[in-house]
Write an enzyme that holds these catalytic residues in place. Structure first.
Site, PDB file in Angstrom:
ATOM      1  CD  GLU A 149      32.094   8.793  11.046  1.00 38.96           C
ATOM      2  OE1 GLU A 149      31.691   9.926  11.359  1.00 38.96           O
ATOM      3  OE2 GLU A 149      32.201   8.630   9.858  1.00 38.96           O
ATOM      4  NE  ARG A 198      29.102  11.402  12.582  1.00 36.29           N
ATOM      5  CZ  ARG A 198      28.292  10.784  11.419  1.00 36.29           C
ATOM      6  NH1 ARG A 198      26.953  10.980  11.666  1.00 36.29           N
ATOM      7  NH2 ARG A 198      28.533  10.378  10.394  1.00 36.29           N
ATOM      8  CG  ASP A 242      36.462  13.402   2.687  1.00 38.13           C
ATOM      9  OD1 ASP A 242      37.118  12.691   3.452  1.00 38.13           O
ATOM     10  OD2 ASP A 242      35.362  13.101   2.678  1.00 38.13           O
ATOM     11  CD  GLU A 290      29.789  16.300   2.584  1.00 38.17           C
ATOM     12  OE1 GLU A 290      28.712  15.942   1.744  1.00 38.17           O
ATOM     13  OE2 GLU A 290      30.294  15.783   3.437  1.00 38.17           O
TER      14      GLU A 290
HETATM   15  C1  DMJ Z   1      30.283  14.003   8.018  1.00 38.84           C
HETATM   16  O1  DMJ Z   1      30.322  13.172   8.835  1.00 38.84           O
HETATM   17  C2  DMJ Z   1      31.430  14.672   7.610  1.00 38.84           C
HETATM   18  O2  DMJ Z   1      31.194  16.052   6.900  1.00 38.84           O
HETATM   19  C3  DMJ Z   1      32.633  13.804   7.295  1.00 38.84           C
HETATM   20  O3  DMJ Z   1      33.972  14.683   6.973  1.00 38.84           O
HETATM   21  C4  DMJ Z   1      32.264  13.584   6.007  1.00 38.84           C
HETATM   22  N1  DMJ Z   1      31.100  12.556   6.032  1.00 38.84           N
HETATM   23  C5  DMJ Z   1      29.843  13.348   6.723  1.00 38.84           C
HETATM   24  C6  DMJ Z   1      28.872  14.179   5.786  1.00 38.84           C
HETATM   25  O4  DMJ Z   1      28.876  13.759   4.633  1.00 38.84           O
END
Ligand code: DMJ
Length: 602
Positions: free
Chosen positions: A233, A237, A366, A501
């Site tokens: 994270e 970010r 994912d 998404e």
């Molecule tokens: C975000 O932090 C990123 O896109 C991550 O890959 C998946 N989860 C969240 C958004 O849904």
């Protein structure tokens, strides 16, 4: 011809004084002659006034016009060349030979001023169109002034300002806004929303907001803190956000901060297997797995590569790239994949997959797939192993996870659990249409684009089939004959976290197909966010129940990715300017932070 007129103009003052007595001659003209001369003056005067603003703009160096009229247009210059000059000359020779030189020269000057102004256009219907500013057409791929998308861009900026107002008033410098209670929540205590939103503000041209955030980064942000952060994270970010802001602005403040956090995250890789731990204490320089396990999540350890590779390129310090490349190399070789699909967990002690037999494109797996493709693009499409793993995985999706719903035959990506197919799809999977489209744009098989379009439709349906027009976190598709609806939602899955998404994929699909229906879909979704998640005092909130428009039940939290991703992708979706973060120059990390595609060194 122009020279001749110019000389005539220069003679004006001389003529004025010399021919004072010519007023007599004016009186000698017939009424018809005088009327015609005055008429010419009036017409030329009106043209001159109408052309004045665009002419002055032109002098100030603004861009030349682009006409939005579909009828044939000619410029003033051409029109004069084509006939008006001859017409004026005819009138002058017929009626004005007796008139004084002053009148003649004034006529010529007016004609010259029109002739010289290339910015005024006349339609064949005779209208004058002021085209001084290039707001029309798609000269730079920008939105037409009267296009709905232009209004939509402004709506996104307004949404951002509203979200920012809440954050500024109640959560400034903290991780997340709690808009209902006008408070905040802390995750890492590093101003997560502010950092995630930096490049969005830059892209949306919110200069004032950007400057105040930048000054907070310069004066308040410190990573020398005794806090545990999640490696994934904080990489996507914080490190990603700082790197992209550095690239967009060229301001080394952001690069210095990126180097600092990148360096402090490195202890995560000190594990027996070199597969990183999930958590790092960035103040103490220690790392550990979660308390209940020694496993890490596969998507987490394989979705930090874009950022660390870029950090190495910028710093010329290879250890960052080496650490994340080692992870990719190990995962590439591991047993336990199914046709390129990976399990969800990996053990940090022995480097093996755990909890095997469950395959999903949703949570915990994912962005593994996303980063295979994007690393390949970032590195100039040379790292064949990444490409092969990506192509194999997409074939694995088609073979094992792709199904159609009933009654309407929506294509969806389900999950596999120990050989058993489940028609469950996370909203998170909606990154896939965009990734597939990006791959097709980069030369991968055209049927990837076909699949992208089908899945895009499904993700859109996940929104509009709900009573609020907002997607739940997870849906289940009906597959048996006789079903009355395609999509079911379990009670526990009805929440919406303002996730990006679907909007992200709409952006890719619109950018790469130029089909404006994707903008229309996005606009519908944005309006539903406005209707059901906007908090009047400032900010937007996650909600508990997308099926109850009367009471969607606010959760009192605005995730940082709403500003970092969702609003940014809305803006890019509504912009028709393909140069605004060109997909041939940038690759977005999984938190929507654009990083440059590396220049070829070969
Ligand atoms: C975000 O932090 C990123 O896109 C991550 O890959 C998946 N989860 C969240 C958004 O849904």
């Amino acid at each position: 011809m122009l020279d001749q007129y110019a000389i005539a103009a220069l003679n004006l003052s001389f003529s004025c004084s010399k021919d004072f007595s010519n007023t007599k001659k004016w009186k000698q003209l017939s009424r018809l002659q005088r009327s015609l001369i005055l008429l010419i003056f009036v017409l030329l005067f009106i043209c001159g006034i109408a052309s004045y603003p665009s002419f002055t703009e032109h002098l100030r160096g603004k861009t030349p016009f682009v006409s939005y009229e579909s009828e044939p247009l000619v410029s003033c210059q051409n029109l004069l060349k084509a006939g008006v000059t001859e017409w004026i000359k005819y009138l002058l020779s017929k009626y004005v030979h007796k008139a004084n030189n002053l009148i003649f020269h004034l006529t010529i000057i007016c004609a010259i001023s029109l002739f010289m102004n290339p910015l005024v256009t006349f339609s064949w219907r005779g209208a004058v169109i002021d085209t001084g500013e290039a707001t029309e057409g798609t000269k730079n791929g920008e939105n037409k002034e009267d296009s709905p998308a232009n209004h939509w861009l402004e709506a996104v900026r307004e949404a951002f300002r509203h979200a920012w107002k809440g954050y500024k008033e109640s959560a400034w410098g903290h991780d997340e806004l709690r808009p209902m209670s006008k408070s905040y929540s802390e995750w890492f205590g590093l101003g997560l929303t502010l950092i995630d939103a930096l490049d969005t503000m830059w892209i949306l041209e919110l200069k004032e907001e950007f400057e105040e955030a930048k000054s907070w980064v310069a004066t308040e942000l410190s990573f020398n803190k005794n806090v545990d952060v999640n490696l994934f994270e904080s990489t996507i970010r914080i490190l990603g956000g700082l790197l992209s802001t550095y690239h967009l602005t060229g301001d080394t403040l952001f690069l210095d901060k990126a180097k600092d956090i990148g360096y402090r995250l490195m202890p995560a890789f000190n594990t027996p297997s070199k597969i990183p731990y999930s958590d790092v204490n960035i103040g103490k320089g220690t790392a550990h797995p979660p308390r209940w396990t020694s496993d890490s999540t596969v998507a987490e350890v394989t979705s930090i590569q874009l950022e660390f590779r870029e950090l190495s390129r910028l710093t010329q310090e290879p250890q960052y790239q080496a650490a994340v490349a080692e992870v990719m190399m190990q995962v590439h070789k591991l047993d336990g994949k199914l046709d390129g699909l990976v399990p969800m967990f990996i053990n940090t002690n022995n480097g093996q997959f755990t909890h095997q037999g469950i395959y999903t494109l949703g949570a915990r797996a994912d962005s593994y797939y996303e980063y295979l493709l994007k690393q390949w693009i970032q590195g100039g499409k040379k790292e064949n192993q990444l490409l092969e793993d990506y192509l194999q995985a997409i074939e694995g999706v088609k073979k094992n996870l792709l199904q159609k719903s009933s009654p309407n035959g929506l294509t969806f990506v389900g999950e596999l659990s120990h050989g058993q197919f489940s028609p469950k799809m996370d909203h998170l999977v909606c990154f896939l249409p965009g990734t597939l489209a990006l791959g097709a744009h980069n030369g991968l098989p055209a049927d990837h684009m076909d699949l992208a379009k089908e899945l895009m439709e499904t993700c859109y349906q996940m929104y509009i089939q709900m009573e609020t027009g907002l997607s739940p976190e997870i849906v289940h598709f009906n597959m048996h004959q006789g079903s009355t609806r395609d999509i079911e939602v379990k009670l526990a899955d009805r929440h919406n976290l303002l996730r990006p998404e679907t909007v992200e994929s709409l952006f890719y699909l619109h950018r790469l197909t130029n089909d404006h229906k994707y903008q229309d879909w996005g606009w519908e979704i944005l309006q539903n966010f406005e209707k059901y998640t906007k908090v009047s005092s400032g900010g937007y909130t996650s909600i508990n129940n997308v099926r109850d428009p009367e009471y969607p039940s606010p959760r009192d939290k605005m995730e940082s990715f709403f500003l970092g991703e969702t609003l940014k992708y809305f803006y890019l979706l509504f912009s028709n300017n393909t140069n605004l973060i060109s997909l041939d120059q940038y690759v977005f990390n999984t938190e929507a932070h654009p990083l440059p595609i590396w220049p070829s060194t070969a």
